[in-house]
Write a protein that holds these residues in place. Sequence first.
Motif, mmCIF file in Angstrom:
data_model
loop_
_atom_site.group_PDB
_atom_site.id
_atom_site.type_symbol
_atom_site.label_atom_id
_atom_site.label_comp_id
_atom_site.label_asym_id
_atom_site.label_seq_id
_atom_site.Cartn_x
_atom_site.Cartn_y
_atom_site.Cartn_z
ATOM 1 N N SER A 1 0.821 -1.216 0.000
ATOM 2 C CA SER A 1 0.000 0.000 0.000
ATOM 3 C C SER A 1 0.852 1.262 0.000
ATOM 4 O O SER A 1 0.333 2.364 -0.261
ATOM 5 C CB SER A 1 -0.938 0.007 1.216
ATOM 6 O OG SER A 1 -0.195 -0.014 2.424
ATOM 7 N N ASN B 1 2.890 1.299 7.008
ATOM 8 C CA ASN B 1 2.434 -0.095 6.917
ATOM 9 C C ASN B 1 3.624 -1.029 7.059
ATOM 10 O O ASN B 1 4.787 -0.646 6.844
ATOM 11 C CB ASN B 1 1.728 -0.353 5.585
ATOM 12 C CG ASN B 1 2.647 -0.172 4.388
ATOM 13 O OD1 ASN B 1 3.315 0.857 4.263
ATOM 14 N ND2 ASN B 1 2.687 -1.156 3.508
ATOM 15 N N ASN C 1 1.358 -5.635 9.480
ATOM 16 C CA ASN C 1 0.281 -4.656 9.717
ATOM 17 C C ASN C 1 0.022 -3.911 8.411
ATOM 18 O O ASN C 1 0.436 -2.780 8.220
ATOM 19 C CB ASN C 1 0.679 -3.679 10.825
ATOM 20 C CG ASN C 1 -0.438 -2.700 11.158
ATOM 21 O OD1 ASN C 1 -1.615 -2.985 10.931
ATOM 22 N ND2 ASN C 1 -0.071 -1.545 11.687
ATOM 23 N N GLU C 2 -0.680 -4.592 7.505
ATOM 24 C CA GLU C 2 -0.874 -4.068 6.157
ATOM 25 C C GLU C 2 -2.302 -3.565 5.982
ATOM 26 O O GLU C 2 -3.237 -4.016 6.648
ATOM 27 C CB GLU C 2 -0.556 -5.166 5.132
ATOM 28 C CG GLU C 2 -0.641 -4.757 3.672
ATOM 29 C CD GLU C 2 0.214 -3.557 3.335
ATOM 30 O OE1 GLU C 2 -0.297 -2.428 3.487
ATOM 31 O OE2 GLU C 2 1.369 -3.745 2.909
ATOM 32 N N THR C 3 -2.446 -2.620 5.066
ATOM 33 C CA THR C 3 -3.760 -2.079 4.730
ATOM 34 C C THR C 3 -4.632 -3.175 4.122
ATOM 35 O O THR C 3 -4.138 -4.036 3.381
ATOM 36 C CB THR C 3 -3.594 -0.919 3.724
ATOM 37 O OG1 THR C 3 -2.707 0.058 4.285
ATOM 38 C CG2 THR C 3 -4.930 -0.277 3.401
ATOM 39 N N LYS C 4 -5.922 -3.129 4.404
ATOM 40 C CA LYS C 4 -6.842 -4.132 3.878
ATOM 41 C C LYS C 4 -6.792 -4.140 2.341
ATOM 42 O O LYS C 4 -6.829 -3.094 1.706
ATOM 43 C CB LYS C 4 -8.266 -3.853 4.362
ATOM 44 C CG LYS C 4 -9.272 -4.923 3.952
ATOM 45 C CD LYS C 4 -10.664 -4.647 4.512
ATOM 46 C CE LYS C 4 -11.645 -5.731 4.104
ATOM 47 N NZ LYS C 4 -13.016 -5.474 4.642
ATOM 48 N N GLY C 5 -6.732 -5.333 1.788
ATOM 49 C CA GLY C 5 -6.665 -5.467 0.336
ATOM 50 C C GLY C 5 -5.247 -5.524 -0.189
ATOM 51 O O GLY C 5 -5.042 -5.721 -1.396
ATOM 52 N N TYR C 6 -4.281 -5.336 0.688
ATOM 53 C CA TYR C 6 -2.879 -5.398 0.280
ATOM 54 C C TYR C 6 -2.182 -6.552 1.001
ATOM 55 O O TYR C 6 -2.759 -7.225 1.842
ATOM 56 C CB TYR C 6 -2.172 -4.071 0.578
ATOM 57 C CG TYR C 6 -2.607 -2.947 -0.346
ATOM 58 C CD1 TYR C 6 -1.861 -2.624 -1.461
ATOM 59 C CD2 TYR C 6 -3.783 -2.240 -0.099
ATOM 60 C CE1 TYR C 6 -2.251 -1.604 -2.319
ATOM 61 C CE2 TYR C 6 -4.193 -1.216 -0.944
ATOM 62 C CZ TYR C 6 -3.425 -0.908 -2.058
ATOM 63 O OH TYR C 6 -3.822 0.088 -2.900
ATOM 64 N N ASN D 1 0.559 -11.112 -2.874
ATOM 65 C CA ASN D 1 -0.437 -11.398 -3.913
ATOM 66 C C ASN D 1 0.217 -12.281 -4.972
ATOM 67 O O ASN D 1 0.859 -11.795 -5.916
ATOM 68 C CB ASN D 1 -0.966 -10.111 -4.541
ATOM 69 C CG ASN D 1 -2.203 -10.350 -5.396
ATOM 70 O OD1 ASN D 1 -2.263 -11.309 -6.161
ATOM 71 N ND2 ASN D 1 -3.192 -9.460 -5.273
#
Length: 619
Positions: free
Chosen positions: A408, A423, A427-432, A435
């Motif tokens: 993110s 981040n 402790n990552e932002t939602k959606g990240y 992947n």
Amino acid sequence: MRIHRLPLVLLALFGCLAVGQHTQHTQHTEGGKAVGVATSGSPKKDHEEAGTSGGSGSGKPESEGKQPPGKSGEKKPPSKHEEHPGTNKGKGGSGLPVSKKQQQHDDHPKPTPKPRRKTNGAKSGIALKGKDLYVDGEPYFMKGVAYSPVPLGDDPLYGAPYGDYFTDEYSAFWVRDLPLLRAMGANTIRTYSWNTSRNHETFLDMVHENDLKVCITYFLGSTQQTPIKSEADMERVAQDFAHAVGRFRDHPAILGWTFGNEINGGWNGFVYAIDGIYSCGWNPLPVAQGGCTNFDFKNHTSPCVNSTKCLYTHLFKWIDRAAELAHDALGEDYYRLVFATFADIDNLYQRIQMLGDDAQPNVDMWAAQIYRGKNFGEGEQNFWRQIKDYSDKPLAITEYGVDAYFDSCGICNETVCETPCYNSYTNETKGYGENQNIHAEWVASLTGQLREAYDRGMGVLGGFVMAWIDEAWKTTTHFPTNICADNTKKGKNGGREYHYPHAKFDPKTCDFKAHVSCPNLDIWKPSLCGQYMPAFPDHYLNEGFFGINKVFGVDGTDVNQLEPRLLYAVLQDMWLPKIDPIIEWHKAAMATIITATISTVLITIWGCQRHFQGRVGLR
């Protein structure tokens, strides 16, 4: 495709009648005496006739005596790999085809190349024919992987064995990795560290046993590890390189040698050293800041014209001198690819356009590390298109790919462009976060483009996916990532001062888009340290997450456990020969039918012989 057995059986019956007639004729010519075994003619004559079948007259199999593709004296039609003449469209031109001799760039005419030295060796099985590579007589496309098995907790720049995990005491790494690489469909690996004073025979043997080839990087590091302050220093380094190449000249596992890694990168210091040795006056600042980096050679009035040409002429000549000595060390019987790898910086394609092949007649190919996103450049900005008309040498992409982490920190638009970034891996932002789907999709796209360029005869020999495993050590202080300066200040007790979340931590000390946790102080754990990269899917390059495999520490051993990412299976599907179950079933069925038919014919003929022999005996 169907095979009807009836015609073959009728043919057998016809042969049966012929056998009967011949048997009767033989009996009559021998004065009416019965002959025990019917013969069709002289064994000697049969042998001679068989020896001349196929029209060769030599008795050799057809495959013998033929020249391999491209062998001296062979005349063959133009290959699909040959370049087509351009046109004179533009600047008032008619757009009609022009000859290759007439085809020149308005600003960078293609220099007449110097004669190239030999590109094959009778005992090596490796040959470069034009822009095509052959191994053991077969066309060879590099399905490569960057291989540096540095375990968690090790730092190859600051601790033994300094990245050289290719000696006997580290054989557990190769036992783990080489069979997996081959099972994935890779045919070539590239190493980065190679201590020339140590023995690598066992490693090379194991590479060969796993049906792989290796391109070995002769370690130059930076000017700290390999200082050059004079032409004498440059000659000494070139001589040392040649000695390393000659030492293993006859080993079948070696496909090639590269003289250093990203040799034009300012972080290595060689361009600065050469600028100083030859007093070129090159300014390393970007053009936008009054320097010569990324200078456009079309600007003929710029003071960067002469300084840039001076710098790259001497850089290329140093590489060429190393290649010349290396080929001498290989001798006439052995051949290996000898080249240098370049970072895709400072308008590299223009530097190649500017000097062409003339500055490097002994270098076998161009090699670049390309990180332009999901492709190697759009349309005419594609890297191999940019250099194709200016060089008769092939090209290999010695590093390519994207990382597997969707960060993110890469968010930067009209409304949000946070810097530094808070981040973290945990402790990552939602959606990240990690992947694997995007990672596999983008690398597969690049891999497919390489193969398409090879098949279309663009002079691309293949490339090397970056990298076999994740590399946590690349998130440390000394590696070129965006960091927060407060994190690097030494404290009174040997620790770090003001490291986030210290109350005195100052975000103003951070580079643009740096993570506050960087540099990483614990290389046993994954960390988000990299740099803002708009070409990447998340607009961020995370150095520690490029691996085809994730790595996990195992108690009591330095040999980490691997967990393949989705990319492993995707590359396996792209690189291994396709097996169609229906086609394979048809092949098996055909083999069964043919075997049964032949058996029927033979049995019929045998029965006929017995029948007619019996009738002759009764007479």
